[in-house]
Design a protein around this motif. Sequence first.
Motif, short mmCIF file in Angstrom:
data_model
loop_
_atom_site.label_atom_id
_atom_site.label_comp_id
_atom_site.label_asym_id
_atom_site.label_seq_id
_atom_site.Cartn_x
_atom_site.Cartn_y
_atom_site.Cartn_z
N ARG A 166 48.06 35.12 34.68
CA ARG A 166 47.00 36.12 34.74
C ARG A 166 47.05 36.90 36.06
O ARG A 166 46.97 38.14 36.08
N GLN A 170 48.12 40.97 36.68
CA GLN A 170 47.27 41.86 37.46
C GLN A 170 48.05 42.47 38.62
O GLN A 170 47.94 43.67 38.89
N TRP A 239 43.26 42.83 44.81
CA TRP A 239 44.31 42.13 44.07
C TRP A 239 44.95 41.01 44.87
O TRP A 239 45.52 40.07 44.30
N THR A 243 46.31 36.89 43.80
CA THR A 243 47.77 36.75 43.69
C THR A 243 48.29 35.68 44.63
O THR A 243 49.08 34.82 44.25
#
Length: 263
Positions: A166, A170, A239, A243
């Motif tokens: 996921r 992204q 983001w 990550t």
Amino acid sequence: MTSWTDHLIILPILLPLFVGAGMLLIDERYQQIKAFANLASIVTMGIIALLLMRAADLPTATGAAPIAVYRLGDWPAPFAIVLVADRLSALMLALTSLLAFASTIFATARWHRVGAHFHSLMQFLLMGLNGAFLTGDLFNLFVFFELLLAASYGLVLHGSGQARVRAGLQYIAINLTASVLFLIGVSLIYAVTGTLNMADLAIRIPQVPAQDRALLEAGAAVLGVAFMVKAGMWPLCFWLPTTYAAAAAPVAAIFAIMSKVGI
């Protein structure tokens, strides 16, 4: 710089390219061989970076810091796609090699076995990073950005787990969007100045007519947004925490140098 040093500039790009491609031909069962080749390449890149740093500290006849320029294809300026080595770029190459060495050593404990082609992807990532730090051309910077991002997509998905997939998807979507903005910004700047060579831009930008300044500044603003996303700067850093938390530990470590490219 001396002529032998000039030819060193291309090696931090060619070395990981050939080593990474060569490791793709080695079966995944021979991870120790791949790890040794990866580490040997990283150490060699570190030595090259130190040689470039040493050459950059040697004063020229005028007392200025030397800058080496390597013309790919040997086209004359400003048409040539050039690599440029100075103190800052050589320092960033050395920092990249040091971080990559530590990350790879840590990965050999178990992380390099949880997915395919870890060591090749690491080499391709280093090729893109080294090229981005050395380039003297905006379009070439875009090319090296995409090379390092393509390798990073594989590394961020290295392993398994729903959270990692996921976060990786992204990460890919955000960076592809930023790459589109990068290309738009570069296109606008080229439309106004007629060049993407950084040294040539420094000369031409002050000479841009007043009626074209708005288009130039729009291109610079779009380019700035792309860099802010890639550097993970506020408020475009949404983001980054997801990550880094989901990526494998050695991958998250080497990703720390990627945001410095944006900066």
